[in-house]
Structures are given as C-alpha cells and as structure tokens.
Motif scaffolding. Structure first.
Motif, PDB file in Angstrom:
ATOM      1  N   MET A 295       0.800  -1.083   0.584  1.00  0.00           N
ATOM      2  CA  MET A 295      -0.235  -0.108   0.001  1.00  0.00           C
ATOM      3  C   MET A 295       0.572   0.919  -0.006  1.00  0.00           C
ATOM      4  SD  MET A 295      -2.985   0.931  -0.546  1.00  0.00           S
ATOM      5  CE  MET A 295      -4.141   0.247   0.542  1.00  0.00           C
ATOM      6  N   ILE A 296       0.555   1.815  -1.046  1.00  0.00           N
ATOM      7  CA  ILE A 296       1.605   3.301  -0.827  1.00  0.00           C
ATOM      8  C   ILE A 296       1.007   4.080  -0.400  1.00  0.00           C
ATOM      9  CG2 ILE A 296       2.429   4.977  -2.290  1.00  0.00           C
ATOM     10  CD1 ILE A 296       2.783   2.578  -4.396  1.00  0.00           C
ATOM     11  N   ALA A 311       2.068   7.621  -7.306  1.00  0.00           N
ATOM     12  CA  ALA A 311       0.894   6.672  -8.962  1.00  0.00           C
ATOM     13  C   ALA A 311       1.938   6.047  -9.659  1.00  0.00           C
ATOM     14  CB  ALA A 311      -0.118   7.370  -9.537  1.00  0.00           C
ATOM     15  N   GLU A 312       2.939   6.513 -10.068  1.00  0.00           N
ATOM     16  CA  GLU A 312       4.355   6.679 -10.786  1.00  0.00           C
ATOM     17  C   GLU A 312       5.045   5.365 -10.073  1.00  0.00           C
ATOM     18  OE1 GLU A 312       9.245   7.458 -11.121  1.00  0.00           O
ATOM     19  OE2 GLU A 312       7.536   9.853 -11.421  1.00  0.00           O
ATOM     20  N   LEU A 313       4.983   5.251  -8.346  1.00  0.00           N
ATOM     21  CA  LEU A 313       6.181   4.591  -7.615  1.00  0.00           C
ATOM     22  C   LEU A 313       4.595   3.168  -7.998  1.00  0.00           C
ATOM     23  CD1 LEU A 313       6.293   6.162  -4.384  1.00  0.00           C
ATOM     24  CD2 LEU A 313       8.126   5.419  -6.305  1.00  0.00           C
ATOM     25  N   LYS A 314       3.564   3.501  -8.198  1.00  0.00           N
ATOM     26  CA  LYS A 314       2.571   2.611  -8.114  1.00  0.00           C
ATOM     27  C   LYS A 314       2.745   1.662  -9.080  1.00  0.00           C
ATOM     28  CE  LYS A 314      -2.258   1.332  -8.570  1.00  0.00           C
ATOM     29  NZ  LYS A 314      -4.103   1.175  -9.109  1.00  0.00           N
ATOM     30  N   VAL A 324      -2.882   2.616  -4.359  1.00  0.00           N
ATOM     31  CA  VAL A 324      -2.233   3.922  -3.723  1.00  0.00           C
ATOM     32  C   VAL A 324      -3.226   4.630  -2.424  1.00  0.00           C
ATOM     33  CG1 VAL A 324      -2.007   6.488  -3.677  1.00  0.00           C
ATOM     34  CG2 VAL A 324      -1.070   4.301  -5.793  1.00  0.00           C
ATOM     35  N   ASP A 325      -3.421   4.097  -1.312  1.00  0.00           N
ATOM     36  CA  ASP A 325      -4.324   5.115  -0.031  1.00  0.00           C
ATOM     37  C   ASP A 325      -4.481   6.622  -0.511  1.00  0.00           C
ATOM     38  OD1 ASP A 325      -6.053   5.891   1.264  1.00  0.00           O
ATOM     39  OD2 ASP A 325      -5.702   4.985   3.500  1.00  0.00           O
ATOM     40  N   SER A 326      -5.015   7.227  -1.305  1.00  0.00           N
ATOM     41  CA  SER A 326      -5.148   8.985  -2.054  1.00  0.00           C
ATOM     42  C   SER A 326      -7.505   9.128  -1.196  1.00  0.00           C
ATOM     43  CB  SER A 326      -5.042   9.034  -3.403  1.00  0.00           C
ATOM     44  OG  SER A 326      -6.565   8.045  -3.597  1.00  0.00           O
ATOM     45  N   SER A 327      -7.520   8.472  -0.098  1.00  0.00           N
ATOM     46  CA  SER A 327      -8.274   9.159   0.356  1.00  0.00           C
ATOM     47  C   SER A 327      -8.013  10.549   1.324  1.00  0.00           C
ATOM     48  CB  SER A 327      -8.917   7.967   1.333  1.00  0.00           C
ATOM     49  OG  SER A 327      -8.403   7.474   2.430  1.00  0.00           O
ATOM     50  N   ASP A 328      -8.101  11.463   1.565  1.00  0.00           N
ATOM     51  CA  ASP A 328      -8.804  12.684   2.106  1.00  0.00           C
ATOM     52  C   ASP A 328      -8.556  11.940   3.559  1.00  0.00           C
ATOM     53  OD1 ASP A 328     -11.259  12.178   2.907  1.00  0.00           O
ATOM     54  OD2 ASP A 328     -12.087  13.254   2.465  1.00  0.00           O
ATOM     55  N   PHE A 335      -2.352   4.539   8.459  1.00  0.00           N
ATOM     56  CA  PHE A 335      -1.820   3.443   8.390  1.00  0.00           C
ATOM     57  C   PHE A 335      -2.015   2.650   9.526  1.00  0.00           C
ATOM     58  CE2 PHE A 335       1.935   7.307   8.837  1.00  0.00           C
ATOM     59  CZ  PHE A 335       2.016   7.109   7.155  1.00  0.00           C
ATOM     60  N   ALA A 336      -2.773   3.419  10.591  1.00  0.00           N
ATOM     61  CA  ALA A 336      -4.163   2.341  11.423  1.00  0.00           C
ATOM     62  C   ALA A 336      -4.585   1.619  10.945  1.00  0.00           C
ATOM     63  CB  ALA A 336      -4.308   2.969  12.070  1.00  0.00           C
ATOM     64  N   GLU A 337      -5.201   1.801  10.011  1.00  0.00           N
ATOM     65  CA  GLU A 337      -6.153   0.821   8.504  1.00  0.00           C
ATOM     66  C   GLU A 337      -5.132  -0.074   7.875  1.00  0.00           C
ATOM     67  OE1 GLU A 337      -9.966   1.877   6.436  1.00  0.00           O
ATOM     68  OE2 GLU A 337      -8.403   3.156   5.779  1.00  0.00           O
ATOM     69  N   GLN A 338      -4.120   0.664   7.713  1.00  0.00           N
ATOM     70  CA  GLN A 338      -3.848  -0.462   6.576  1.00  0.00           C
ATOM     71  C   GLN A 338      -2.592  -1.685   7.841  1.00  0.00           C
ATOM     72  OE1 GLN A 338      -4.834  -0.214   3.491  1.00  0.00           O
ATOM     73  NE2 GLN A 338      -4.720   2.158   3.712  1.00  0.00           N
TER      74      GLN A 338
END
Length: 477
Positions: A295-296, A311-314, A324-328, A335-338
């Motif tokens: 997860m990035i 996105a490039e790293l993905k 990618v976790d791009s949520s707000d 971190f805790a969720e992942q």
C-alpha cells in the motif's frame, strides 16, 4: 488523533479474550458481515479476495497433479445418501433437507449437499465401464451446508466454501498413493503459501471420515494453543464402490470394483491465517495470499507532485498487488487502517522524500521502518516480501515447537492440558474406549498419529496398556 486511537482500541486484546479478539478482527478488517440467515455469513470483498488467492494457487497445484474440475448438483436424493450406512449416520445430524418444490411436496426429500461422495459415486457408476476410463481425478469448487449448532465466522458456519476432490482408481495401491499425494499438496500449500506449519498424520478410527477406510490430516496450531484441522484426505477403498456398484472391466476381462479417494480444504483456512499470524492491531497477512501486498500512502498529498509520484511508484511496482491510498483521511488513520487489514508492506512518500529521492517502507509483521533510495524500490520490495513470507513461517513454527510438549504419565498429560497450551505428544494403546476417556476427562482429542513416529515409552499415557502409536493430542476448534 483520537480517531486513530479508537480504531485500534476497537480490537480486544488477544491476551484478554482470544475469542473476542478473533471476532473483532474479522469484523473490523471488513472480512465478513452477519446475515439474517442464522449461522451463515456474507463474505465481503476483503475476505473473498483472500479466498480467491487460496483458490487460484491451490487449483494450480491440483492441476499439476492431473486433477480436472467438474461441477455436480447441490441436491442429493435421500435414497442415494442412504446407500452407504456409515456415511449417512456420520452426517445425519448436520443435514438440511428440501421437502417442497415451490408449493408442491416432493415425492422424495432432497438433501442439500454436506459433501458429495454419494453424488460422485452415482455419477461414476454410469461413467466408468473399462480400465481405460480410469483413473478419474476430479475436483469441484462449491459450497456445502452442515447444520452446525454453534457457529463462528470462517471456522464453523452452516454454509461454507470449499473444494472437494473425488477420484476413482483401478487398484488399492493407486488410491492410497493419490490419498497421500493430495495430503502433501495441502501440507506444502499451507507451509509455502499460508506460512502455517502443519503436522502430517493419520486420524484414529474414531476420528476418521464417515465411510472411509483411512483419513489423513494436516493439523496446525493457533496462537491460543488450540489445534485446527486444516485439510483432510480420505482413502475409501472399495466400500463406496460396492455400495453403489461401481465396477469396471479389467485388462483380464474381469469385473472389478474401483477404489476411491476424497479430499478437501475450506474457507476455515482464512480463520487459520487470522489466528496463526494476527496481532492486537489486526490482521497480518502472508504476502503470497495478501490481496494487497503493498500500500502506497502519500503524505501531505495536497502538495504539488505527491499524488503523481505515488501513482508513478504504483506503476513501477505493477509486478505486485499494489494500491495507493489517496483518500482524504489523515496519514495516521491510514497507517492504522492498513495495519488492521494486514497489508504486508507500506510505502510512505511525501514532499521531503521526493526531494531526497527516498521513501520509507514499513513491514506489517514487525513494524520495522526502512528508508530506501527510490532507485532500489522494486528490488527492495521484492526482497522484503519474500523475507516477510519466510519470517512469518519461522515465527509460527517456533510458536508450535515451544507449545508442543511430551507427556509420559497421566499426571503430566493432565497438567499440560489444564495449565499450558498446545500439542501434547503421548503414547496410546490404540483403543477407542481409552481415547474417549481422555476426551471426557480433559477435553483433549486425538489430532493425528503422525507419519514420523517416535517411541516415548512402552505404555499408553492414560491406561498403562502396551502402547501402539505416538499421538498428538490437543484441544481444537
């Protein structure tokens, strides 16, 4: 920050209440949902994705041994189920019956399959005529229904997903070879993919599958010291063939009965993954069965160029299962969720990291943080995923070894069962009455007679009669 703390606090400590910890993890990691059908669960995307990876990799291993997939009906006429006496008696308490088709009563009740031996026998009876038709090495992926009194997500539900292999062979030797072969497929899969070490062995006469000549099993040890039967393979001999009249014409032009096997693994292995590897922050998934391996997490993602870099790293890590976790949500919450979802690796990237051409990688299994140059991203991710896979297996193996004890006397046996946890290795006389007495007095059952036998003493740990077998005992799910 208060929300981040609350997220972790929602999971009960496993040291405080292991059963509640398990339920909390299953729910908070969004693996299942409860339904209005008592004892049945809805497997959510996060849970089903794990099953898909189990299914895919196990199916590949099956096909390497010549297995072909088929599908048979889910309904079994009552007269078929009655043909093998031991089999029907073994499943009678768990069978669900269909009595009506629409508004009309059925002339004969239909059983909702608890397992499909009888259907496969009826099928083979018409499909096998000559030695040229053998062997039949079939498997089906399906659901089964068993009316369990007490249920728990993945471990024991009234409907669950599984695969069931059913094979027919010309000789007893071929059937026995296939039975052991499939047990070894299961064992290797558990150890190499799920990072769960197993004990390979044979079930006792009392514990074997209803109608089988012999049942072989792999047994694993959960974090709380209870055993879990993780896969079984059954040699039926020619018992079912005689009950269903499955005969073939041999090369000598004689009518012979086929010899059959059956073997299965279920969604309870998701429960095993949770209970072997999980911790107080939630799931810890072995990389080979993790739906998301990496997860990035973009840090300060509103800053110019951060989301683009993520996105490039993905794209660079496309060889792996990566998101990618791009949520707000704020980074701490992410971190805790992942962590709760058990994702093996987290890659953190922010404006300062981009400027320094670096990233931070965090291991879920150990929490170790590793700063790397972006040039080595692909190589380091691949290396770490493999290291995590192996380390998780070794930790589970060490836990099992630390919690496997020897009992030579009945007092030692009772002390271990009452005051410690895990497997107990002890000698047994081979008598069912003695086995039942052990269970009644301690709650421990025979898990298996391991293939690798030792002689710990000359007498049975319980009754003192001459010993015949080394047995692994334990309390189990």
């Amino acid at each position: 920050m208060a929300k981040e703390k609350k997220l972790v606090e929602q999971i009960t400590s496993m040291e405080e209440d292991f059963a509640q910890w398990y339920t909390d993890v299953v729910i908070k990691a969004d693996l299942i949902g409860y339904t209005n059908v008592k004892g049945c669960m809805a497997i959510k995307p996060a849970g089903y994705a794990i099953w898909e990876l189990i299914q895919k990799q196990l199916d590949e291993r099956f096909k390497q041994t010549g297995v072909e997939n088929v599908y048979l009906p889910m309904f079994i006429p009552e007269n078929l189920l009655q043909k093998e006496k031991d089999h029907v008696e073994g499943f009678a308490p768990e069978v669900a019956w269909v009595t009506h088709g629409g508004l009309n009563p059925l002339q004969e009740r239909l059983c909702v399959r608890p397992t499909s031996e009888t259907l496969f026998c009826d099928f083979y009876k018409n499909d096998i005529e000559s030695y040229r038709d053998l062997p039949k090495v079939y498997n089906q992926w399906c659901s089964v229904v068993r009316w369990e009194k007490e249920t728990r997500p993945f471990l024991r539900s009234r409907e669950f997903l599984w695969q069931e292999g059913h094979t027919a062979h010309a000789t007893a030797e071929e059937a026995e070879e296939r039975t052991i072969q499939m047990l070894n497929v299961y064992a290797d899969f558990c150890e190499e993919v799920l990072a769960i070490p197993v004990i390979r062995g044979q079930k006792t006469e009392k514990e074997k599958f209803a109608g089988a000549k012999a049942t072989y099993t792999i047994e694993s040890l959960m974090h709380d010291g209870k055993a879990l039967q993780s896969g079984t393979s059954h040699n039926f001999g020619d018992g079912f063939a005689k009950a269903f009249d499955i005969q073939y014409t041999s090369k000598d032009n004689k009518l012979e009965y086929v010899h059959q096997t059956s073997w299965g693994m279920t969604t309870r292995m998701i429960g095993a993954i949770i209970m072997v590897h999980g911790d107080n922050s939630g799931l810890v998934l072995p990389p080979r069965v993790a739906p998301t391996q990496v997860m990035i997490v973009p840090v300060m993602q509103k800053k110019e160029g951060v989301l683009e870099k993520a996105a490039e790293l993905k794209e660079r890590l496309s060889a792996y299962r990566v998101k990618v976790d791009s949520s707000d949500k704020n980074p701490g919450w992410k971190f805790a969720e992942q962590e709760m979802r058990g994702i093996p690796l987290r890659v953190e990237i922010g404006p300062r990291d981009i400027e320094a051409n670096k990233a931070m990688i965090v291991r879920r299994d150990t929490g170790e943080k590793i700063e790397i140059s972006l040039e080595e991203l692909e190589a380091k991710v691949g290396e770490l995923l493999e290291v995590i896979q192996q380390d998780m297996y070794q930790r589970a193996l060490a836990h099992r070894e630390e919690n496997t004890r020897v009992a030579k006397t009945w007092e030692e046996f009772k002390d271990i069962i009452e005051n410690k946890q895990g497997f107990v290795k002890a000698m047994w006389c081979g008598e069912t009455a003695c086995e039942e007495a052990v269970k009644e007095e301690t709650g421990a059952t025979t898990r298996c007679m391991p293939f690798e036998q030792e002689t710990l003493s000359d007498v049975c740990v319980h009754c003192g009669k001459p010993a015949k077998k080394l047995v692994y005992f334990g309390k189990a799910y």
